[in-house]
Design a protein around this motif. Structure first.
Motif, short mmCIF file in Angstrom:
data_model
loop_
_atom_site.label_atom_id
_atom_site.label_comp_id
_atom_site.label_asym_id
_atom_site.label_seq_id
_atom_site.Cartn_x
_atom_site.Cartn_y
_atom_site.Cartn_z
N LEU A 232 0.76 -1.69 -0.08
CA LEU A 232 0.05 0.52 -0.42
C LEU A 232 0.75 1.30 -0.01
N LEU A 233 2.22 0.92 1.03
CA LEU A 233 2.60 2.43 1.33
C LEU A 233 3.71 2.49 -1.01
N PHE A 234 4.04 1.32 -0.88
CA PHE A 234 4.49 1.67 -2.13
C PHE A 234 3.36 1.94 -3.67
N VAL A 235 2.29 1.91 -3.48
CA VAL A 235 1.42 2.13 -3.99
C VAL A 235 0.94 4.05 -3.95
N VAL A 236 1.83 4.61 -2.77
CA VAL A 236 0.99 5.81 -2.67
C VAL A 236 2.15 6.28 -3.16
N PHE A 237 3.01 5.76 -3.01
CA PHE A 237 4.89 6.60 -3.43
C PHE A 237 4.71 6.93 -5.16
N GLN A 238 4.66 5.49 -5.64
CA GLN A 238 4.26 5.78 -7.53
C GLN A 238 2.97 7.02 -7.55
N ALA A 239 1.78 6.84 -6.74
CA ALA A 239 0.98 7.59 -7.06
C ALA A 239 1.33 9.28 -7.18
N VAL A 240 2.28 9.25 -5.77
CA VAL A 240 2.16 11.12 -5.66
C VAL A 240 3.07 11.25 -7.16
N PHE A 241 4.04 10.66 -7.28
CA PHE A 241 4.92 11.04 -8.99
C PHE A 241 3.84 10.71 -9.94
N VAL A 377 12.98 17.11 -7.74
CA VAL A 377 13.60 18.56 -9.27
C VAL A 377 14.87 17.48 -9.42
N ILE A 378 15.49 17.15 -9.08
CA ILE A 378 17.45 16.42 -9.04
C ILE A 378 16.44 15.31 -9.89
N ILE A 379 15.77 14.37 -9.09
CA ILE A 379 15.02 12.96 -10.45
C ILE A 379 14.86 13.54 -11.26
N ALA A 380 14.44 14.51 -11.79
CA ALA A 380 13.67 14.89 -12.87
C ALA A 380 15.03 14.89 -13.53
N ALA A 381 15.87 16.18 -12.98
CA ALA A 381 17.47 16.01 -14.09
C ALA A 381 18.23 15.28 -14.19
N PHE A 382 18.19 14.25 -12.82
CA PHE A 382 19.26 13.03 -13.40
C PHE A 382 18.76 11.53 -13.78
N ILE A 383 17.66 11.16 -13.29
CA ILE A 383 17.59 9.96 -13.43
C ILE A 383 16.47 9.75 -14.70
N PRO A 384 16.46 8.39 -15.30
CA PRO A 384 15.92 8.71 -16.77
C PRO A 384 14.69 8.64 -16.24
N GLN A 385 14.27 8.07 -17.80
CA GLN A 385 12.12 7.86 -17.10
C GLN A 385 12.14 6.73 -17.82
N ALA A 386 12.96 5.69 -17.31
CA ALA A 386 13.09 4.58 -17.70
C ALA A 386 12.32 4.02 -16.54
N VAL A 388 12.20 -0.25 -15.32
CA VAL A 388 12.78 -1.40 -14.65
C VAL A 388 11.26 -2.43 -14.28
N GLY A 389 9.98 -2.63 -14.73
CA GLY A 389 8.92 -3.63 -15.01
C GLY A 389 7.78 -3.27 -14.83
N PRO A 390 6.31 -4.07 -15.23
CA PRO A 390 5.98 -3.54 -15.17
C PRO A 390 4.86 -2.18 -14.44
N GLY A 391 4.88 -1.15 -14.48
CA GLY A 391 4.44 0.03 -13.83
C GLY A 391 5.52 0.44 -12.42
N ILE A 392 6.08 -0.23 -12.82
CA ILE A 392 7.15 0.73 -11.49
C ILE A 392 8.31 1.47 -12.55
N GLY A 393 7.98 3.04 -12.35
CA GLY A 393 8.64 3.98 -13.07
C GLY A 393 10.41 3.54 -12.28
N LEU A 394 11.75 3.98 -13.17
CA LEU A 394 13.08 3.98 -12.18
C LEU A 394 12.72 5.35 -11.25
N GLN A 395 12.54 6.53 -11.51
CA GLN A 395 12.34 7.99 -10.89
C GLN A 395 10.84 7.31 -9.80
N GLY A 396 10.38 6.83 -9.70
CA GLY A 396 8.87 6.35 -8.81
C GLY A 396 9.89 5.52 -7.61
#
Lengths: 617, 79
Positions: A232-241, A377-386, A388-396
């Protein structure tokens, strides 16, 4: 008696007091603290059928007048008229959970025994009916000797009758003024009486509703409970982004549009630069994070309102016990994920003083929403928008990792603190698990509005002021041709000293410059960087380019990672320090907090930088 | 037999509580919640994986989480 009439809601925790308070007063509420203690004082205005306004206060939930927490102490003092500066409530409105009469009547009798004008709200009567309980409010009224009104706060049922009863009680308060206290019963006597009164009021009773038991079977399952909580907490953080992005983009476009309009309307010069480079670049870069903060708070408020938060505390207790705390610390720490200030204030429900102090000291390590702008802002600037799995973004995932780093840091800090500065016997964990409830949209919206308003007010005051001061310091004196504006400015000169200190951990001058105003609030770091790079930009076009692209062009990856690591630990928030001082009654603990957290920030930013450089990133 | 050893789902009555084994604040809180001699209780849930701590106790229509150490101080008689 001073002008306005007043009344207070009292009752056990989980009686539905807040929902009733919202239903009676609407969204116009004043939330402040009781003087001297950081217990929240919620006041609102209720209009009687006669047209007379009454100040209604929502007292903290209590199980008895023998206080076992600062919350209960406030309730006892206010009701007894012993709280300096707080008017004694003329009318007491006792809120009972209709499905839990036997327990709630124990405290209700204590309140009624004061002999003051009292009205009983037999709340959540629909839930009781759904649970198979048929109640007789008249029998209850006769047994208690005060008016009893059945209510369903969330559906606005019974409110007219309740307000009418309050008006009659107010009239009584005016007429007599004298109290008629009843003989004091001991706790076992009250409990026995409560059982008898409840029995007399229950017309029929069938087996308890299976829904709650069924939900608990899954959610409190010894093996499944924790994985469900973490999922649940993981979903929350993905949703926030993910969910916030379109709104944040919209806000950003709006700020850019306003900036363009201002540039077009105003002649080039001091005022235009102040507005576009100072105010809009600074405050604008912080306001765009409002969607993320609102989404995070929506989840936290929904977890609280649904009754799941207490289950989360239950599930976390064993782990918290491992570091010398209890499950009770989980709720303040989770609130600190939104903001450490309400988190630290929520520690007042922890009875044990050493537990409480430890929780206060580690609360700033939880990733608060003010760090979100910095991380985002740092993640947006330095972490690619790739992905890493179904529905899991690298930035998240990176964001989740930063949250985990804060949590692990907090747990290790608790472990160490509990064995050193806050040494002592471990405390227990006793907590009511309220019934599950579908959160009501209106209550969630009121809560969200209050949180969003606090954030916007900070953006409009602290961040606004700091940004303008910083812009002035950055803009003067003017640079000679060929010289960088940042180097020439007052701020640039000021940051020289700090830059020497933070240079070994990979921080450049602009970062040193951003860290100083960010002492006021972390998100100011983003505003400061935006202002600095806007001032330093060679032309209008470069200044207009987003902060993220500016950063990725100017910073190395190790510097960016070290910057993230710094903000996992650094206690850069004046409000947190102030609230810690108030909560711990002195400067000793906030000073300690500053020292240990800055040391950790420096060490871990350094380790991150050196490791990243060694790895050739 | 103490509440700690009570089988899940089985109903029981608390006959005595050894308050001296508990911290005074914990004792006050347990009493406020009605966990005292005479109360009818049942264990609804036992805690997470390792240690099975805390436990969720049903008292009336209320569910209260307590530590095993609290439950161990409560002498019960199964109903």
């Amino acid at each position: 008696m001073s002008g306005l009439r007043n009344a207070a809601l009292v009752g056990n925790p989980n009686a539905g007091k807040s929902a009733l308070f919202n239903a009676l007063t609407g969204a116009r509420q004043k939330i402040a603290n009781y003087p001297g203690v950081t217990v929240e004082r919620k006041a609102g205005r209720l209009v009687l059928p006669s047209g007379e306004p009454v100040e209604l206060i929502d007292l903290p939930g209590a199980y008895s007048f023998e206080p076992s927490s600062p919350d209960e102490e406030v309730t006892r003092k206010v009701v007894h008229g012993e709280f300096a500066g707080e008017a004694t409530p003329e009318v007491l409105i006792v809120v009972l959970d209709a499905a839990n009469l036997e327990q709630h009547l124990v405290f209700a009798q204590e309140v009624i025994a004061l002999g003051r004008p009292t009205v009983v709200a037999l709340n959540m009567i629909d839930m009781a009916e759904r649970d198979g309980l048929v109640l007789d409010p008249n029998a209850l009224e006769q047994a208690l000797g005060v008016p009893v009104v059945p209510t369903v706060a969330v559906r606005r049922r019974g409110l007219t009758e309740l307000v009418a009863a309050i008006q009659r009680a107010e009239a009584r308060a005016e007429g007599e003024g004298d109290d008629h206290p009843q003989p004091h019963l001991t706790l076992p006597e009250r409990r026995l009486a409560a059982a008898n009164i409840a029995k007399g009021a229950i017309l029929s009773e069938t087996a308890q509703h299976r829904l709650h038991a069924g939900l608990d079977k899954v959610l409190l399952h010894p093996w499944l409970g924790l994985p469900i909580l973490f999922a649940l907490l993981f979903v929350v953080f993905q949703a926030v982004f993910a969910w916030a992005t379109p709104f944040a983009d919209g806000l950003e476009a709006l700020v850019a549009l306003v900036s363009e309009q201002v540039s077009a309307l105003l002649p080039a010069g001091f005022v235009r630069d102040l507005i576009t480079e100072g105010v809009l670049a600074g405050v604008g870069s912080v306001v765009v994070f409002l969607p993320q903060i609102v989404i995070l708070f929506a989840f936290i408020l929904a977890m609280e309102a649904s009754g799941y938060m207490a289950r989360a505390a239950y599930l976390m207790d064993r782990m918290m016990q491992g570091v010398g705390l209890s499950g009770r610390s989980f709720i303040p720490l989770l609130s600190s994920v939104a903001c450490a200030i309400p988190g630290i204030m929520a520690t007042r429900s922890i009875a044990d003083p050493r537990d409480r102090l430890t929780t206060i000291l580690i609360a700033p390590l939880m990733t608060c929403s003010a760090r979100l702008p910095v991380y985002a802002v740092i993640i947006a600037a330095f972490i690619p928008q790739a992905t890493v799995g179904p529905g899991i973004g690298l930035q998240g995932l990176v964001l989740f990792g930063l949250y985990v780093a804060g949590i692990v840091g907090a747990m290790v800090a608790a472990l160490v603190l509990r064995r050193t500065v806050t040494k002592g016997a471990a405390s227990g964990f006793i907590m009511e698990l309220p019934r599950y409830q579908l959160p009501r949209l209106k209550d969630l919206l009121i809560g969200l509005w209050q949180r969003a308003w606090v954030f916007l007010r900070r953006a409009g005051t602290i961040i606004f002021t700091v940004t303008i001061v910083l812009w002035l310091l950055l803009s003067f004196p003017k640079a000679a041709p060929g010289e960088s504006q940042v180097d020439a400015s007052f701020a640039g000169q000021l940051s020289q000293g700090l830059a020497v200190v933070v240079q070994p951990i990979g921080f450049n001058r602009e970062i040193a410059l951003a860290l100083i105003p960010a002492m006021a609030a972390r998100e100011v770091a983003v505003a400061s960087l935006a202002t600095t790079y806007a001032v330093d930009a060679p032309d209008e076009e470069a200044a207009a380019a987003g902060l993220a692209s500016q950063l990725s062009a100017r910073w190395s990856l190790p510097t960016a990672l070290a910057f993230l690591a710094w903000f996992v630990f650094a206690p850069q928030c004046l409000s947190t320090i102030a609230v810690t001082r108030r909560e711990t009654n002195g400067w000793k603990w906030p000073a300690f907090m500053l020292a240990y957290l800055f040391s950790l920030a420096y060490i871990f930013a350094g380790l991150t930088y050196w490791t990243a450089v060694a790895l050739g990133l | 037999m103490t509440l700690e050893g009570l089988e899940r789902g089985r109903r029981a009555r608390i006959v005595a509580v050894d308050w001296d084994r508990l911290a005074p604040e914990d004792a006050a809180r347990l009493r406020a919640l009605g966990l005292d001699a005479g109360a009818r209780v049942a264990v609804a849930h036992r805690g997470v994986a390792w240690g099975r701590d805390p436990i969720a106790v049903m008292i009336g229509r209320m569910t209260v989480a307590v530590r095993r150490s609290h439950a161990a101080a409560m002498e019960i008689e199964p109903l």
